[in-house]
Design an enzyme around this catalytic site. Sequence first.
Site, short mmCIF file in Angstrom:
data_model
loop_
_atom_site.label_atom_id
_atom_site.label_comp_id
_atom_site.label_asym_id
_atom_site.label_seq_id
_atom_site.Cartn_x
_atom_site.Cartn_y
_atom_site.Cartn_z
N ARG A 219 1.45 8.00 -7.37
CA ARG A 219 0.43 7.07 -6.93
C ARG A 219 -1.08 7.37 -7.85
O ARG A 219 -2.03 6.66 -7.66
CB ARG A 219 -0.04 7.26 -5.42
CG ARG A 219 0.94 6.73 -4.73
CD ARG A 219 0.94 7.08 -3.12
NE ARG A 219 -0.08 6.53 -2.36
CZ ARG A 219 -0.31 5.39 -2.07
NH1 ARG A 219 1.11 4.53 -2.36
NH2 ARG A 219 -0.95 4.64 -1.40
N VAL B 95 11.61 12.32 -3.28
CA VAL B 95 12.87 12.62 -2.33
C VAL B 95 13.33 11.44 -1.52
O VAL B 95 12.57 11.02 -0.59
CB VAL B 95 12.49 13.87 -1.45
CG1 VAL B 95 13.48 14.35 -0.48
CG2 VAL B 95 11.99 15.16 -2.21
N SER C 31 3.65 18.59 -7.02
CA SER C 31 3.55 17.16 -6.67
C SER C 31 2.80 16.36 -7.47
O SER C 31 1.89 16.90 -8.17
CB SER C 31 2.72 17.08 -5.17
OG SER C 31 2.53 15.59 -4.54
N HIS D 6 1.76 13.08 -6.16
CA HIS D 6 1.37 12.20 -5.32
C HIS D 6 2.36 11.02 -5.34
O HIS D 6 2.00 10.09 -5.11
CB HIS D 6 -0.02 11.89 -5.69
CG HIS D 6 -1.01 11.60 -4.29
ND1 HIS D 6 -1.67 12.60 -3.62
CD2 HIS D 6 -1.11 10.62 -3.49
CE1 HIS D 6 -1.96 12.19 -2.65
NE2 HIS D 6 -1.86 10.87 -2.35
N ASP E 80 7.26 17.61 -3.51
CA ASP E 80 7.54 16.57 -3.18
C ASP E 80 7.47 15.52 -4.24
O ASP E 80 7.10 16.04 -5.58
CB ASP E 80 6.39 16.11 -2.09
CG ASP E 80 5.20 15.91 -2.61
OD1 ASP E 80 4.97 15.48 -3.61
OD2 ASP E 80 3.95 16.04 -1.76
N SER E 81 7.82 14.35 -4.17
CA SER E 81 7.69 13.16 -5.10
C SER E 81 9.04 12.78 -5.45
O SER E 81 9.88 13.52 -6.44
CB SER E 81 6.93 13.60 -6.42
OG SER E 81 5.41 13.76 -5.87
N TYR F 119 0.69 -1.20 -0.18
CA TYR F 119 0.21 0.03 -0.09
C TYR F 119 1.03 1.34 0.01
O TYR F 119 0.62 2.29 -0.68
CB TYR F 119 -0.97 -0.07 1.35
CG TYR F 119 -1.76 1.07 1.27
CD1 TYR F 119 -2.97 1.12 0.52
CD2 TYR F 119 -1.42 2.27 1.94
CE1 TYR F 119 -3.90 2.40 0.60
CE2 TYR F 119 -2.37 3.56 2.11
CZ TYR F 119 -3.44 3.54 1.19
OH TYR F 119 -4.32 4.59 1.25
N ARG G 191 7.57 8.67 1.97
CA ARG G 191 7.80 7.33 2.11
C ARG G 191 9.07 6.94 3.05
O ARG G 191 8.76 5.87 3.77
CB ARG G 191 8.04 6.40 0.83
CG ARG G 191 6.81 6.48 0.09
CD ARG G 191 6.92 5.46 -1.07
NE ARG G 191 5.80 5.27 -2.05
CZ ARG G 191 5.23 5.99 -3.13
NH1 ARG G 191 6.25 7.01 -3.60
NH2 ARG G 191 4.26 5.59 -3.89
N PRO H 104 1.91 14.56 4.01
CA PRO H 104 0.90 13.87 4.68
C PRO H 104 0.84 12.31 4.06
O PRO H 104 1.03 12.35 2.89
CB PRO H 104 -0.34 14.63 4.01
CG PRO H 104 0.14 15.22 3.12
CD PRO H 104 1.50 15.58 3.04
#
Length: 418
Positions: free
Chosen positions: A306, A345, A301, A303, A342-343, A45, A366, A100
């Site tokens: 995802r 890093v 970003s 995500h 983000d994304s 997940y 992550r 988040p």
Amino acid sequence: MSNPKSGYLREIYVGGLSGSQPQTTDLRLLEQQAKEKLSPAAYAYVAGSASTESTARGNLEAFAKWHIVPSMLRDVSLAEFDGSVRLFGRDYSSPLVVAPIGVQAQLHKDDADCATAKAAAELEIPFTLSSATSRPMEKVFEEADFVKGEEEGGDAWFQLYWPQDDELTESLLGRAKKAGYRVLVVTLDTWNLGWRPRDLDTAYNPFLTGEGVANVFSDPVFIQKYCDGKDPRRADVSKDEITEASVAAIAQLSPGISRTWSDLALLRKLWGDGPIVLKGIQTLSDAARAVEAGMDGVWVSNHGGRQVDGALPSLNALPAIAEYIHSLPRREGEEKKTVIFDSGVRCGADIMKALCLGADGVAVGRPWCWGLAMNGEDGVRDVLKTLLADFELNAGLAGFRSVKELGRHALVRADSKM
């Protein structure tokens, strides 16, 4: 500057003299260790992405296409390195932001979101609470000992998966504001779950069993309108009632219908004059529309790959958007618009490259999830300290004395000739 972030290196070495065995600082190895500890479904997940996962791979590859250009004899002192940044009208000692992430109980059943928040607060890193939490927003804020309205110390931001029901939206935002969350982060790209084969092949959706919906389940409007006034968290709740409430919650947080730009006026009305940032911005035109709508910043970003398969890496979208945002004129006394990124890093060099390409703050997701899975609050703290030390050392050793000295001049394309 006292207490440099790079001091973590010395802390580890000195601790080793007394037999101290820290969590691994190799974040790739940490992921493998977490994979062995977690259930296959929980690991998949967090680690998984949309469809062929090409966007997630592209995020990582995009960083490899930029090389840092080190300069020597630049009168650099790590003890004096200035990692400070200003985000949404507040100063922070580093550019790191906790992104988040929802359903954290699948990573650490006992503490979940509270562990992550406490680690971030201790290090004075902005913590972004997902709408899809395992603990109610009020509990997370209190457990982390955030202080409302303080200009120093930990700072909490609230990420919104925008409900279809405006009354529920109003209730959630009112609770977040009352609890003390300062910045509203509106995620735009997840109005429906992406096609995620790792989860689909095991039919794993934790939300259907009441996981990751603590904010909604604890909301008085949701309880009244969608649970016939019966709290779905009560001791005698039936399995069928939990399923029905979970389905109703998912229908709100992931309704399958996209909002529109005109709807942002409602969020501004509900949130008041507090900072609002739009998360999921990937184009210059969307960044411009965010500014026109009166938003206080953009969060570049995809995500973490995802949602949209085959999308451009988030890092590729960053330079043009950041250049536009930073070129905007400001009235006297007006705070500048903030660019968060983000994304993909995964290390200090990635943080450094994102800052060079225009980010004001860099969010990480992550990597600290694996620390949470392995060692709870301590694990998250160690990952964040690892990233902070890695970034500070990398920037200092490359010849830079502060974040403010970083810029496009510090990078070359991997395929360029010097």
